[in-house]
Design an enzyme around this catalytic site. Structure first.
Site, PDB file in Angstrom:
ATOM      1  CG  ASP A 275      15.701  38.868  22.096  1.00  0.00           C
ATOM      2  OD1 ASP A 275      15.521  39.831  21.323  1.00  0.00           O
ATOM      3  OD2 ASP A 275      16.215  37.792  21.746  1.00  0.00           O
TER       4      ASP A 275
ATOM      5  N   GLY B  44       0.820  -1.201   0.000  1.00  0.00           N
ATOM      6  CA  GLY B  44       0.000   0.000   0.000  1.00  0.00           C
ATOM      7  C   GLY B  44       0.853   1.250   0.000  1.00  0.00           C
TER       8      GLY B  44
ATOM      9  CB  THR C 242      20.492  40.555  14.065  1.00  0.00           C
ATOM     10  OG1 THR C 242      19.672  39.612  13.388  1.00  0.00           O
ATOM     11  CG2 THR C 242      21.052  41.537  13.047  1.00  0.00           C
ATOM     12  CB  SER C 243      22.232  42.538  18.786  1.00  0.00           C
ATOM     13  OG  SER C 243      20.986  43.133  18.573  1.00  0.00           O
TER      14      SER C 243
ATOM     15  CG  HIS D 299      -1.001   0.093   7.582  1.00  0.00           C
ATOM     16  ND1 HIS D 299      -0.334  -1.047   7.968  1.00  0.00           N
ATOM     17  CD2 HIS D 299      -0.719   0.279   6.271  1.00  0.00           C
ATOM     18  CE1 HIS D 299       0.314  -1.542   6.938  1.00  0.00           C
ATOM     19  NE2 HIS D 299       0.102  -0.761   5.890  1.00  0.00           N
TER      20      HIS D 299
ATOM     21  N   PRO E 224      15.173  50.138  19.577  1.00  0.00           N
ATOM     22  CG  PRO E 224      14.016  48.318  20.460  1.00  0.00           C
ATOM     23  CD  PRO E 224      14.110  49.168  19.234  1.00  0.00           C
TER      24      PRO E 224
ATOM     25  CB  THR F  12      19.485  49.804  12.135  1.00  0.00           C
ATOM     26  OG1 THR F  12      20.416  50.672  11.467  1.00  0.00           O
ATOM     27  CG2 THR F  12      18.526  49.191  11.125  1.00  0.00           C
ATOM     28  CG  LEU F  13      23.742  49.530  15.187  1.00  0.00           C
ATOM     29  CD1 LEU F  13      24.740  48.791  16.092  1.00  0.00           C
ATOM     30  CD2 LEU F  13      23.197  48.597  14.161  1.00  0.00           C
TER      31      LEU F  13
END
Length: 594
Positions: A412, A62, A454-455, A226, A570, A506-507
Protein backbone atom coordinates in the site's frame (compact mmCIF):
# COMPACT_ATOMS: atom_id res chain seq x y z
CA UNK A 1 -13.19 -33.76 10.77
CA UNK A 2 -13.28 -33.05 14.49
CA UNK A 3 -10.13 -31.75 16.19
CA UNK A 4 -9.12 -31.59 19.82
CA UNK A 5 -9.26 -27.97 20.96
CA UNK A 6 -5.98 -26.10 21.34
CA UNK A 7 -5.25 -25.17 24.96
CA UNK A 8 -2.16 -23.88 26.77
CA UNK A 9 -2.50 -26.38 29.61
CA UNK A 10 -0.84 -29.46 31.09
CA UNK A 11 -3.10 -32.33 32.14
CA UNK A 12 -6.77 -31.40 31.45
CA UNK A 13 -7.65 -32.93 34.83
CA UNK A 14 -5.44 -30.41 36.63
CA UNK A 15 -6.62 -27.15 35.06
CA UNK A 16 -8.69 -25.98 38.04
CA UNK A 17 -6.08 -26.61 40.74
CA UNK A 18 -3.34 -25.07 38.58
CA UNK A 19 -5.58 -22.06 37.88
CA UNK A 20 -6.10 -21.54 41.61
CA UNK A 21 -2.36 -21.78 42.25
CA UNK A 22 -1.73 -19.08 39.67
CA UNK A 23 -4.53 -16.91 40.99
CA UNK A 24 -3.24 -16.84 44.58
CA UNK A 25 0.32 -16.27 43.37
CA UNK A 26 -0.91 -13.24 41.46
CA UNK A 27 -3.05 -11.67 44.20
CA UNK A 28 -1.55 -11.50 47.73
CA UNK A 29 -4.99 -10.98 49.26
CA UNK A 30 -6.19 -14.43 48.14
CA UNK A 31 -5.45 -17.87 49.57
CA UNK A 32 -6.73 -21.43 49.11
CA UNK A 33 -7.58 -24.26 51.46
CA UNK A 34 -5.13 -27.12 51.75
CA UNK A 35 -7.45 -29.76 50.34
CA UNK A 36 -6.33 -30.29 46.73
CA UNK A 37 -7.49 -31.92 44.58
CA UNK A 38 -10.84 -32.75 46.19
CA UNK A 39 -11.39 -29.43 47.99
CA UNK A 40 -10.86 -26.37 45.80
CA UNK A 41 -11.72 -23.25 47.80
CA UNK A 42 -10.38 -19.70 47.24
CA UNK A 43 -10.78 -17.39 50.24
CA UNK A 44 -9.65 -14.06 51.57
CA UNK A 45 -6.20 -14.40 53.12
CA UNK A 46 -7.14 -12.01 55.94
CA UNK A 47 -10.26 -13.89 57.09
CA UNK A 48 -10.57 -16.65 59.67
CA UNK A 49 -13.80 -18.03 61.09
CA UNK A 50 -12.46 -17.54 64.60
CA UNK A 51 -11.99 -13.79 64.19
CA UNK A 52 -14.27 -12.65 61.36
CA UNK A 53 -16.95 -10.31 62.68
CA UNK A 54 -19.00 -9.70 59.54
CA UNK A 55 -21.37 -11.78 57.46
CA UNK A 56 -19.38 -14.04 55.14
CA UNK A 57 -20.46 -14.05 51.48
CA UNK A 58 -19.82 -17.37 49.74
CA UNK A 59 -20.52 -18.38 46.16
CA UNK A 60 -19.16 -20.90 43.71
CA UNK A 61 -20.00 -23.43 41.05
CA UNK A 62 -18.35 -25.23 38.20
CA UNK A 63 -15.09 -23.77 36.92
CA UNK A 64 -14.60 -22.50 33.38
CA UNK A 65 -16.41 -19.20 33.99
CA UNK A 66 -13.38 -17.25 35.23
CA UNK A 67 -13.04 -14.70 36.62
CA UNK A 68 -16.33 -15.87 38.22
CA UNK A 69 -16.46 -16.73 41.00
CA UNK A 70 -12.97 -16.85 42.51
CA UNK A 71 -11.86 -13.62 40.85
CA UNK A 72 -14.45 -11.75 42.90
CA UNK A 73 -13.11 -12.86 46.28
CA UNK A 74 -11.92 -9.84 48.24
CA UNK A 75 -12.93 -7.36 50.89
CA UNK A 76 -16.24 -5.78 49.90
CA UNK A 77 -17.34 -8.72 47.76
CA UNK A 78 -17.01 -12.51 48.24
CA UNK A 79 -15.35 -13.96 51.31
CA UNK A 80 -14.82 -17.34 49.66
CA UNK A 81 -15.50 -19.08 46.34
CA UNK A 82 -15.99 -22.84 46.04
CA UNK A 83 -14.62 -24.20 42.75
CA UNK A 84 -15.93 -27.34 41.11
CA UNK A 85 -14.32 -29.07 38.18
CA UNK A 86 -14.98 -27.51 34.76
CA UNK A 87 -18.74 -27.04 34.38
CA UNK A 88 -19.33 -29.33 37.37
CA UNK A 89 -20.93 -28.27 40.64
CA UNK A 90 -18.54 -28.42 43.61
CA UNK A 91 -19.13 -31.31 46.02
CA UNK A 92 -20.82 -30.82 49.36
CA UNK A 93 -17.60 -31.41 51.33
CA UNK A 94 -15.87 -28.54 49.52
CA UNK A 95 -18.74 -26.18 50.21
CA UNK A 96 -18.80 -27.19 53.86
CA UNK A 97 -15.05 -26.63 54.11
CA UNK A 98 -15.49 -23.12 52.75
CA UNK A 99 -18.30 -22.34 55.18
CA UNK A 100 -16.28 -23.60 58.14
CA UNK A 101 -13.18 -21.65 57.06
CA UNK A 102 -14.70 -18.15 56.89
CA UNK A 103 -18.00 -18.11 58.82
CA UNK A 104 -17.93 -16.37 62.16
CA UNK A 105 -20.73 -15.55 64.62
CA UNK A 106 -22.48 -13.24 62.11
CA UNK A 107 -23.16 -16.19 59.82
CA UNK A 108 -22.82 -16.59 56.05
CA UNK A 109 -24.85 -15.99 52.92
CA UNK A 110 -24.60 -18.50 50.08
CA UNK A 111 -25.22 -16.97 46.65
CA UNK A 112 -26.01 -19.79 44.26
CA UNK A 113 -26.54 -19.72 40.50
CA UNK A 114 -29.73 -21.49 39.51
CA UNK A 115 -28.52 -24.83 38.21
CA UNK A 116 -29.81 -28.11 39.65
CA UNK A 117 -26.39 -29.38 40.75
CA UNK A 118 -25.48 -26.12 42.44
CA UNK A 119 -28.83 -25.84 44.22
CA UNK A 120 -28.63 -29.41 45.52
CA UNK A 121 -24.99 -29.36 46.65
CA UNK A 122 -25.10 -25.91 48.21
CA UNK A 123 -28.49 -26.76 49.76
CA UNK A 124 -27.22 -29.92 51.45
CA UNK A 125 -24.06 -28.11 52.61
CA UNK A 126 -26.21 -25.32 54.08
CA UNK A 127 -28.33 -27.80 56.01
CA UNK A 128 -25.27 -29.62 57.31
CA UNK A 129 -23.67 -26.31 58.37
CA UNK A 130 -26.85 -25.29 60.19
CA UNK A 131 -26.81 -28.59 62.06
CA UNK A 132 -23.29 -27.73 63.18
CA UNK A 133 -24.49 -24.42 64.61
CA UNK A 134 -23.65 -22.03 61.75
CA UNK A 135 -26.06 -19.31 60.71
CA UNK A 136 -26.66 -19.79 56.98
CA UNK A 137 -28.95 -18.09 54.47
CA UNK A 138 -29.17 -18.82 50.75
CA UNK A 139 -30.11 -16.67 47.73
CA UNK A 140 -30.66 -18.34 44.36
CA UNK A 141 -29.97 -16.19 41.31
CA UNK A 142 -31.79 -16.97 38.07
CA UNK A 143 -31.44 -14.00 35.73
CA UNK A 144 -31.66 -15.70 32.31
CA UNK A 145 -34.01 -13.96 29.88
CA UNK A 146 -32.99 -15.89 26.77
CA UNK A 147 -35.45 -18.75 27.03
CA UNK A 148 -39.26 -18.71 27.31
CA UNK A 149 -40.54 -18.45 30.89
CA UNK A 150 -40.06 -21.91 32.45
CA UNK A 151 -43.07 -23.92 33.49
CA UNK A 152 -41.28 -26.66 35.42
CA UNK A 153 -39.22 -26.60 38.58
CA UNK A 154 -35.89 -25.78 36.91
CA UNK A 155 -36.44 -22.05 36.72
CA UNK A 156 -34.27 -19.48 34.95
CA UNK A 157 -30.55 -20.11 34.69
CA UNK A 158 -28.04 -18.08 36.70
CA UNK A 159 -25.87 -15.90 34.44
CA UNK A 160 -23.67 -12.80 34.67
CA UNK A 161 -26.22 -10.85 36.71
CA UNK A 162 -25.00 -12.96 39.62
CA UNK A 163 -21.86 -10.81 39.75
CA UNK A 164 -23.92 -7.71 40.51
CA UNK A 165 -25.68 -9.60 43.28
CA UNK A 166 -22.26 -10.55 44.70
CA UNK A 167 -21.30 -6.89 44.79
CA UNK A 168 -24.49 -5.74 46.47
CA UNK A 169 -24.27 -8.48 49.11
CA UNK A 170 -20.55 -7.99 49.68
CA UNK A 171 -20.92 -4.25 50.22
CA UNK A 172 -23.86 -4.75 52.58
CA UNK A 173 -21.84 -7.27 54.61
CA UNK A 174 -18.82 -4.96 54.69
CA UNK A 175 -21.09 -2.21 56.04
CA UNK A 176 -21.80 -4.43 59.06
CA UNK A 177 -25.41 -5.40 58.31
CA UNK A 178 -26.93 -8.50 59.88
CA UNK A 179 -27.29 -11.77 57.99
CA UNK A 180 -31.02 -11.22 57.55
CA UNK A 181 -30.49 -7.74 56.12
CA UNK A 182 -27.64 -8.81 53.84
CA UNK A 183 -29.73 -11.70 52.53
CA UNK A 184 -32.69 -9.39 51.98
CA UNK A 185 -30.62 -6.95 49.91
CA UNK A 186 -29.12 -9.80 47.87
CA UNK A 187 -32.55 -11.33 47.23
CA UNK A 188 -33.96 -7.96 46.20
CA UNK A 189 -31.05 -7.40 43.80
CA UNK A 190 -31.51 -10.88 42.30
CA UNK A 191 -35.12 -10.06 41.50
CA UNK A 192 -34.17 -6.85 39.70
CA UNK A 193 -31.73 -8.30 37.17
CA UNK A 194 -32.04 -9.92 33.76
CA UNK A 195 -29.42 -11.31 31.36
CA UNK A 196 -29.31 -12.72 27.84
CA UNK A 197 -26.34 -14.08 25.93
CA UNK A 198 -25.37 -14.26 22.26
CA UNK A 199 -22.58 -16.53 21.00
CA UNK A 200 -20.64 -16.86 17.77
CA UNK A 201 -18.99 -20.11 18.81
CA UNK A 202 -19.45 -22.93 21.29
CA UNK A 203 -16.80 -23.31 23.98
CA UNK A 204 -14.23 -26.11 23.95
CA UNK A 205 -13.62 -28.02 27.17
CA UNK A 206 -10.00 -28.83 28.08
CA UNK A 207 -8.90 -32.05 26.37
CA UNK A 208 -12.09 -32.39 24.34
CA UNK A 209 -13.03 -32.00 20.69
CA UNK A 210 -14.11 -28.59 19.43
CA UNK A 211 -17.84 -28.51 18.75
CA UNK A 212 -19.04 -27.62 15.27
CA UNK A 213 -22.63 -27.04 16.30
CA UNK A 214 -22.53 -23.43 15.12
CA UNK A 215 -21.60 -23.32 11.45
CA UNK A 216 -19.95 -20.45 9.56
CA UNK A 217 -21.95 -17.25 9.53
CA UNK A 218 -24.23 -18.35 12.37
CA UNK A 219 -24.83 -17.09 15.90
CA UNK A 220 -26.85 -18.52 18.76
CA UNK A 221 -29.25 -16.49 20.87
CA UNK A 222 -29.91 -17.27 24.49
CA UNK A 223 -27.48 -20.15 24.96
CA UNK A 224 -26.19 -20.95 28.43
CA UNK A 225 -22.72 -20.47 29.89
CA UNK A 226 -21.99 -24.19 29.62
CA UNK A 227 -22.57 -24.22 25.88
CA UNK A 228 -26.06 -25.68 26.21
CA UNK A 229 -28.36 -24.78 23.29
CA UNK A 230 -30.22 -21.50 23.36
CA UNK A 231 -33.48 -20.23 21.99
CA UNK A 232 -32.51 -19.94 18.33
CA UNK A 233 -29.70 -20.09 15.77
CA UNK A 234 -29.63 -17.21 13.29
CA UNK A 235 -27.42 -15.59 10.70
CA UNK A 236 -24.82 -13.23 12.15
CA UNK A 237 -26.15 -9.69 12.23
CA UNK A 238 -24.51 -6.30 12.84
CA UNK A 239 -24.03 -5.65 16.54
CA UNK A 240 -26.62 -2.84 16.38
CA UNK A 241 -29.28 -5.40 15.47
CA UNK A 242 -28.06 -7.94 18.03
CA UNK A 243 -28.03 -5.41 20.87
CA UNK A 244 -31.54 -4.20 20.01
CA UNK A 245 -32.88 -7.75 19.98
CA UNK A 246 -31.30 -8.66 23.31
CA UNK A 247 -32.51 -5.49 25.04
CA UNK A 248 -36.03 -6.01 23.71
CA UNK A 249 -35.99 -9.59 24.99
CA UNK A 250 -34.77 -8.67 28.48
CA UNK A 251 -37.18 -5.75 28.84
CA UNK A 252 -40.19 -7.44 27.22
CA UNK A 253 -43.43 -6.58 29.01
CA UNK A 254 -44.96 -9.85 27.79
CA UNK A 255 -42.47 -12.09 29.58
CA UNK A 256 -41.99 -9.63 32.46
CA UNK A 257 -38.56 -11.05 33.29
CA UNK A 258 -37.54 -7.91 35.18
CA UNK A 259 -39.70 -5.23 36.85
CA UNK A 260 -38.28 -2.45 34.70
CA UNK A 261 -40.48 0.13 32.98
CA UNK A 262 -39.94 3.46 31.24
CA UNK A 263 -38.52 6.11 33.53
CA UNK A 264 -36.61 3.64 35.72
CA UNK A 265 -32.91 3.86 36.53
CA UNK A 266 -30.79 0.90 35.45
CA UNK A 267 -27.32 -0.58 35.53
CA UNK A 268 -25.88 -2.07 32.34
CA UNK A 269 -23.31 -4.87 32.16
CA UNK A 270 -21.75 -6.06 28.90
CA UNK A 271 -20.05 -9.36 29.68
CA UNK A 272 -17.59 -11.12 27.39
CA UNK A 273 -17.99 -14.88 27.22
CA UNK A 274 -14.27 -15.64 27.04
CA UNK A 275 -13.23 -15.27 23.41
CA UNK A 276 -14.49 -11.78 22.58
CA UNK A 277 -12.05 -8.85 22.16
CA UNK A 278 -12.56 -5.86 24.42
CA UNK A 279 -13.03 -3.77 21.27
CA UNK A 280 -16.21 -5.67 20.38
CA UNK A 281 -17.50 -5.47 23.95
CA UNK A 282 -17.01 -1.70 23.98
CA UNK A 283 -18.81 -1.38 20.65
CA UNK A 284 -21.75 -3.24 22.17
CA UNK A 285 -21.70 -0.93 25.22
CA UNK A 286 -21.60 2.14 23.05
CA UNK A 287 -24.68 0.96 21.17
CA UNK A 288 -26.61 -0.31 24.19
CA UNK A 289 -26.55 2.90 26.24
CA UNK A 290 -28.35 5.20 23.75
CA UNK A 291 -30.83 2.42 22.91
CA UNK A 292 -31.74 2.07 26.57
CA UNK A 293 -32.09 5.82 26.91
CA UNK A 294 -33.92 6.70 23.70
CA UNK A 295 -35.83 3.55 22.78
CA UNK A 296 -36.68 2.24 26.26
CA UNK A 297 -36.80 5.51 28.20
CA UNK A 298 -34.37 4.38 30.89
CA UNK A 299 -31.72 6.31 32.80
CA UNK A 300 -28.42 4.41 32.62
CA UNK A 301 -26.65 5.06 35.94
CA UNK A 302 -23.68 2.66 35.64
CA UNK A 303 -22.02 0.75 32.81
CA UNK A 304 -19.74 -2.24 33.41
CA UNK A 305 -17.93 -3.67 30.38
CA UNK A 306 -15.51 -6.60 30.45
CA UNK A 307 -15.34 -10.32 31.06
CA UNK A 308 -17.05 -11.20 34.35
CA UNK A 309 -18.64 -14.62 33.85
CA UNK A 310 -17.24 -16.46 30.84
CA UNK A 311 -17.66 -19.83 29.21
CA UNK A 312 -14.03 -20.82 28.62
CA UNK A 313 -13.20 -19.64 25.08
CA UNK A 314 -16.71 -18.95 23.81
CA UNK A 315 -16.96 -16.01 21.41
CA UNK A 316 -19.88 -13.76 22.23
CA UNK A 317 -21.30 -11.59 24.98
CA UNK A 318 -24.21 -11.29 27.36
CA UNK A 319 -26.09 -8.17 28.32
CA UNK A 320 -27.34 -7.67 31.86
CA UNK A 321 -29.82 -5.02 32.96
CA UNK A 322 -30.48 -4.37 36.64
CA UNK A 323 -33.08 -1.99 38.02
CA UNK A 324 -31.26 0.52 40.22
CA UNK A 325 -32.06 2.66 43.20
CA UNK A 326 -29.89 4.67 45.58
CA UNK A 327 -29.13 1.70 47.82
CA UNK A 328 -28.07 -0.56 44.94
CA UNK A 329 -25.90 2.20 43.45
CA UNK A 330 -24.33 2.81 46.85
CA UNK A 331 -23.49 -0.91 47.11
CA UNK A 332 -22.09 -1.06 43.60
CA UNK A 333 -19.93 2.01 44.21
CA UNK A 334 -18.63 0.78 47.58
CA UNK A 335 -14.89 -0.02 47.63
CA UNK A 336 -13.73 -3.59 47.13
CA UNK A 337 -10.43 -5.40 46.82
CA UNK A 338 -11.86 -8.15 44.62
CA UNK A 339 -9.29 -8.29 41.79
CA UNK A 340 -11.69 -8.54 38.87
CA UNK A 341 -14.30 -5.99 39.85
CA UNK A 342 -13.86 -3.05 37.45
CA UNK A 343 -12.29 0.13 38.79
CA UNK A 344 -13.11 3.60 37.57
CA UNK A 345 -16.84 2.92 37.03
CA UNK A 346 -18.30 4.33 40.24
CA UNK A 347 -19.92 7.75 40.23
CA UNK A 348 -22.82 9.22 38.32
CA UNK A 349 -23.03 8.32 34.66
CA UNK A 350 -23.76 11.44 32.56
CA UNK A 351 -26.84 11.19 30.29
CA UNK A 352 -24.70 12.07 27.29
CA UNK A 353 -20.99 12.25 26.64
CA UNK A 354 -20.08 15.40 24.73
CA UNK A 355 -16.61 15.15 23.14
CA UNK A 356 -13.99 17.51 24.51
CA UNK A 357 -13.24 20.28 22.00
CA UNK A 358 -9.99 19.93 20.08
CA UNK A 359 -7.34 22.17 21.68
CA UNK A 360 -6.16 25.05 19.49
CA UNK A 361 -2.70 25.08 17.98
CA UNK A 362 -0.04 27.14 19.71
CA UNK A 363 1.10 28.48 16.38
CA UNK A 364 1.86 32.18 16.59
CA UNK A 365 0.46 32.69 13.11
CA UNK A 366 -3.17 33.67 12.80
CA UNK A 367 -5.60 31.88 10.50
CA UNK A 368 -5.50 34.89 8.21
CA UNK A 369 -1.73 34.60 7.92
CA UNK A 370 -2.00 30.89 7.10
CA UNK A 371 -3.75 31.39 3.77
CA UNK A 372 -2.36 31.91 0.32
CA UNK A 373 -1.46 35.56 -0.28
CA UNK A 374 -3.24 37.39 -3.09
CA UNK A 375 0.05 37.89 -4.89
CA UNK A 376 3.01 35.53 -4.73
CA UNK A 377 6.53 36.84 -4.50
CA UNK A 378 9.36 35.06 -6.32
CA UNK A 379 9.91 32.63 -3.46
CA UNK A 380 6.20 31.86 -3.33
CA UNK A 381 6.06 31.17 -7.06
CA UNK A 382 9.05 28.83 -6.88
CA UNK A 383 7.56 27.00 -3.88
CA UNK A 384 4.26 26.58 -5.69
CA UNK A 385 5.74 24.93 -8.78
CA UNK A 386 8.08 22.77 -6.70
CA UNK A 387 5.29 21.51 -4.46
CA UNK A 388 2.91 20.83 -7.33
CA UNK A 389 5.58 19.00 -9.32
CA UNK A 390 6.61 16.89 -6.33
CA UNK A 391 3.04 15.94 -5.47
CA UNK A 392 2.13 15.10 -9.08
CA UNK A 393 5.20 12.89 -9.37
CA UNK A 394 3.99 10.86 -6.40
CA UNK A 395 0.47 10.67 -7.84
CA UNK A 396 1.83 9.32 -11.15
CA UNK A 397 4.00 6.76 -9.35
CA UNK A 398 1.18 5.22 -7.28
CA UNK A 399 0.79 1.96 -9.23
CA UNK A 400 4.53 1.32 -9.44
CA UNK A 401 4.98 1.96 -5.72
CA UNK A 402 2.15 -0.43 -4.87
CA UNK A 403 3.60 -3.09 -7.17
CA UNK A 404 7.05 -2.84 -5.59
CA UNK A 405 5.56 -2.76 -2.10
CA UNK A 406 3.46 -5.85 -2.77
CA UNK A 407 6.73 -7.77 -3.11
CA UNK A 408 8.58 -6.37 -0.12
CA UNK A 409 5.90 -4.92 2.17
CA UNK A 410 2.14 -4.77 2.54
CA UNK A 411 1.37 -3.43 -0.92
CA UNK A 412 0.00 0.00 0.00
CA UNK A 413 2.98 2.37 -0.21
CA UNK A 414 1.68 3.95 -3.40
CA UNK A 415 -1.84 4.36 -2.07
CA UNK A 416 -0.56 5.88 1.16
CA UNK A 417 1.73 8.32 -0.62
CA UNK A 418 -1.06 9.12 -3.09
CA UNK A 419 -3.36 10.19 -0.26
CA UNK A 420 -0.73 12.59 1.03
CA UNK A 421 0.04 13.97 -2.41
CA UNK A 422 -3.59 14.57 -3.39
CA UNK A 423 -4.22 16.27 -0.04
CA UNK A 424 -1.30 18.62 -0.71
CA UNK A 425 -2.60 19.41 -4.20
CA UNK A 426 -6.08 20.09 -2.82
CA UNK A 427 -4.87 22.31 0.02
CA UNK A 428 -2.01 24.20 -1.63
CA UNK A 429 -4.44 27.01 -2.37
CA UNK A 430 -4.50 27.66 1.38
CA UNK A 431 -0.75 27.50 1.95
CA UNK A 432 1.02 30.78 2.87
CA UNK A 433 3.50 30.30 0.02
CA UNK A 434 5.31 33.59 0.60
CA UNK A 435 6.35 32.18 4.00
CA UNK A 436 8.50 29.12 3.32
CA UNK A 437 8.64 27.85 6.90
CA UNK A 438 4.88 28.02 7.45
CA UNK A 439 4.29 26.39 4.07
CA UNK A 440 6.45 23.42 5.04
CA UNK A 441 4.55 23.21 8.32
CA UNK A 442 1.22 23.20 6.50
CA UNK A 443 2.42 20.44 4.16
CA UNK A 444 3.19 18.39 7.26
CA UNK A 445 -0.31 19.08 8.59
CA UNK A 446 -1.90 17.96 5.30
CA UNK A 447 0.12 14.75 5.38
CA UNK A 448 -0.65 14.06 9.03
CA UNK A 449 -4.40 14.32 8.44
CA UNK A 450 -4.62 11.75 5.66
CA UNK A 451 -1.53 9.54 5.60
CA UNK A 452 -1.56 6.60 7.97
CA UNK A 453 1.10 4.08 8.86
CA UNK A 454 4.81 4.63 9.18
CA UNK A 455 5.14 6.76 6.03
CA UNK A 456 2.66 9.32 7.27
CA UNK A 457 4.31 9.88 10.62
CA UNK A 458 7.83 9.92 9.15
CA UNK A 459 6.92 12.61 6.63
CA UNK A 460 5.17 14.59 9.36
CA UNK A 461 8.37 14.43 11.42
CA UNK A 462 10.35 15.37 8.30
CA UNK A 463 8.27 18.52 7.76
CA UNK A 464 8.18 19.51 11.42
CA UNK A 465 11.98 19.30 11.71
CA UNK A 466 12.40 21.37 8.55
CA UNK A 467 9.94 23.93 9.90
CA UNK A 468 11.85 24.22 13.18
CA UNK A 469 15.13 24.71 11.32
CA UNK A 470 13.69 27.32 8.96
CA UNK A 471 12.03 29.34 11.72
CA UNK A 472 15.37 29.62 13.50
CA UNK A 473 16.27 32.26 10.94
CA UNK A 474 14.74 35.72 11.06
CA UNK A 475 15.19 36.26 7.32
CA UNK A 476 12.02 36.51 5.22
CA UNK A 477 13.65 34.87 2.19
CA UNK A 478 15.15 31.43 2.69
CA UNK A 479 18.58 30.95 1.13
CA UNK A 480 19.75 27.81 -0.63
CA UNK A 481 22.11 27.11 2.28
CA UNK A 482 19.20 27.32 4.74
CA UNK A 483 17.18 24.88 2.61
CA UNK A 484 20.13 22.49 2.70
CA UNK A 485 20.35 22.81 6.49
CA UNK A 486 16.60 22.19 6.79
CA UNK A 487 16.94 19.02 4.69
CA UNK A 488 19.80 17.86 6.89
CA UNK A 489 17.75 18.53 10.06
CA UNK A 490 14.79 16.62 8.63
CA UNK A 491 16.93 13.60 7.81
CA UNK A 492 18.40 13.65 11.30
CA UNK A 493 14.92 13.74 12.87
CA UNK A 494 13.62 10.87 10.72
CA UNK A 495 16.70 8.84 11.58
CA UNK A 496 16.36 9.62 15.30
CA UNK A 497 12.72 8.67 15.64
CA UNK A 498 12.48 6.03 12.94
CA UNK A 499 15.73 4.31 13.91
CA UNK A 500 17.06 3.97 10.34
CA UNK A 501 20.21 5.35 8.76
CA UNK A 502 22.12 4.96 5.49
CA UNK A 503 22.04 1.42 4.13
CA UNK A 504 18.87 0.35 5.97
CA UNK A 505 16.82 0.28 2.73
CA UNK A 506 14.48 3.17 3.53
CA UNK A 507 13.64 6.62 2.15
CA UNK A 508 16.80 7.88 3.84
CA UNK A 509 18.89 6.02 1.25
CA UNK A 510 17.58 8.53 -1.29
CA UNK A 511 17.64 11.63 0.90
CA UNK A 512 21.03 11.19 2.61
CA UNK A 513 23.07 11.19 -0.65
CA UNK A 514 20.90 14.03 -1.96
CA UNK A 515 21.68 16.10 1.13
CA UNK A 516 25.40 15.35 0.90
CA UNK A 517 25.64 16.38 -2.78
CA UNK A 518 23.51 19.47 -2.22
CA UNK A 519 25.79 20.76 0.50
CA UNK A 520 28.92 19.76 -1.42
CA UNK A 521 27.89 21.61 -4.60
CA UNK A 522 26.71 24.71 -2.72
CA UNK A 523 30.01 24.86 -0.82
CA UNK A 524 31.83 24.50 -4.16
CA UNK A 525 30.07 27.60 -5.44
CA UNK A 526 27.53 26.03 -7.80
CA UNK A 527 24.36 27.99 -8.37
CA UNK A 528 21.46 26.69 -6.25
CA UNK A 529 19.44 25.30 -9.17
CA UNK A 530 22.35 23.27 -10.49
CA UNK A 531 23.16 21.99 -7.01
CA UNK A 532 19.51 21.01 -6.50
CA UNK A 533 19.35 19.07 -9.79
CA UNK A 534 22.67 17.30 -9.17
CA UNK A 535 21.51 16.32 -5.68
CA UNK A 536 18.28 14.92 -7.18
CA UNK A 537 20.36 12.66 -9.44
CA UNK A 538 22.08 11.40 -6.30
CA UNK A 539 18.67 10.75 -4.76
CA UNK A 540 17.65 8.62 -7.75
CA UNK A 541 20.91 6.69 -7.66
CA UNK A 542 20.55 6.14 -3.92
CA UNK A 543 17.01 4.83 -4.34
CA UNK A 544 18.09 2.42 -7.09
CA UNK A 545 20.96 1.18 -4.92
CA UNK A 546 18.48 -0.15 -2.36
CA UNK A 547 18.07 -3.22 -4.58
CA UNK A 548 21.43 -4.37 -3.26
CA UNK A 549 20.67 -3.70 0.41
CA UNK A 550 19.37 -6.05 3.09
CA UNK A 551 16.46 -4.36 4.85
CA UNK A 552 17.03 -3.40 8.48
CA UNK A 553 13.85 -1.43 9.11
CA UNK A 554 10.15 -1.82 8.34
CA UNK A 555 8.24 -4.82 7.02
CA UNK A 556 10.93 -5.55 4.44
CA UNK A 557 13.09 -6.97 7.22
CA UNK A 558 10.92 -10.10 7.04
CA UNK A 559 11.50 -10.58 3.29
CA UNK A 560 14.26 -12.74 1.82
CA UNK A 561 17.28 -11.12 0.15
CA UNK A 562 16.45 -12.79 -3.15
CA UNK A 563 13.08 -11.02 -3.34
CA UNK A 564 14.53 -7.71 -2.14
CA UNK A 565 17.12 -7.79 -4.93
CA UNK A 566 14.36 -7.76 -7.55
CA UNK A 567 12.89 -4.35 -6.64
CA UNK A 568 14.07 -1.08 -5.11
CA UNK A 569 12.71 0.13 -1.81
CA UNK A 570 9.33 1.79 -2.52
CA UNK A 571 9.81 4.47 0.13
CA UNK A 572 13.20 5.45 -1.27
CA UNK A 573 11.81 5.55 -4.82
CA UNK A 574 8.93 7.77 -3.70
CA UNK A 575 11.32 10.18 -1.96
CA UNK A 576 13.67 10.30 -4.95
CA UNK A 577 10.73 10.86 -7.29
CA UNK A 578 9.29 13.88 -5.53
CA UNK A 579 12.73 15.32 -4.82
CA UNK A 580 13.75 14.97 -8.48
CA UNK A 581 10.47 16.46 -9.74
CA UNK A 582 10.83 19.47 -7.45
CA UNK A 583 14.43 20.07 -8.57
CA UNK A 584 13.55 19.94 -12.27
CA UNK A 585 10.54 22.22 -11.76
CA UNK A 586 12.64 24.81 -9.93
CA UNK A 587 15.30 24.72 -12.65
CA UNK A 588 12.68 25.22 -15.37
CA UNK A 589 11.04 28.06 -13.42
CA UNK A 590 14.36 29.91 -13.15
CA UNK A 591 15.12 29.40 -16.85
CA UNK A 592 11.67 30.68 -17.82
CA UNK A 593 12.05 33.82 -15.69
CA UNK A 594 15.59 34.67 -16.79
Amino acid sequence: MAFRGKKLINDPNDVVTEFIEGLVETYPGLQFLDGFPEVKVVLRADVSSSTYDKVAIISGGGSGHEPAQSGFVGEGMLTAAICGDVFTSPPVDSILAGIRAVTGPMGCLLIVTNYTGDRLNFGLAAEQAKSEGYKVETVIVGDDCGLPPPRGIAGRRGLAGTILVHKVAGAAAAAGLSLADVAAEAKCASEMVGTMGVALSVCTLPGQVTSERLGPGKMELGLGIHGEPGAAVADIQPVDVVVSHVLNQILSLETNYVPITRGNRVVLMINGLGGTPIMELMIASGKAVPKLQLEHGLAVDRVYTGSFMTSLDMAGFSITIMKADEIILQRLDAPTKAPYWPVGVDGNHPPTKIPVPMPPSRSTKSDEALSQPRQLNQQGQILEVAIEAAANAVVNLRESLNEWDSKVGDGDCGSTMYRGATAILAEIKNYPLNDAAETVNEIGSSIRRVMGGTSGILYSIFCKAAYAQLTASSQSVVTAKQWAEALEASIAAVSKYGGASAGYRTLLDALIPASAILQERLNAGDDPCTAFVLSSEAALAGAESTKHMQAQAGRSTYVSGEILASVPDPGAMAAASWYRAAAVAVMEKYRASS
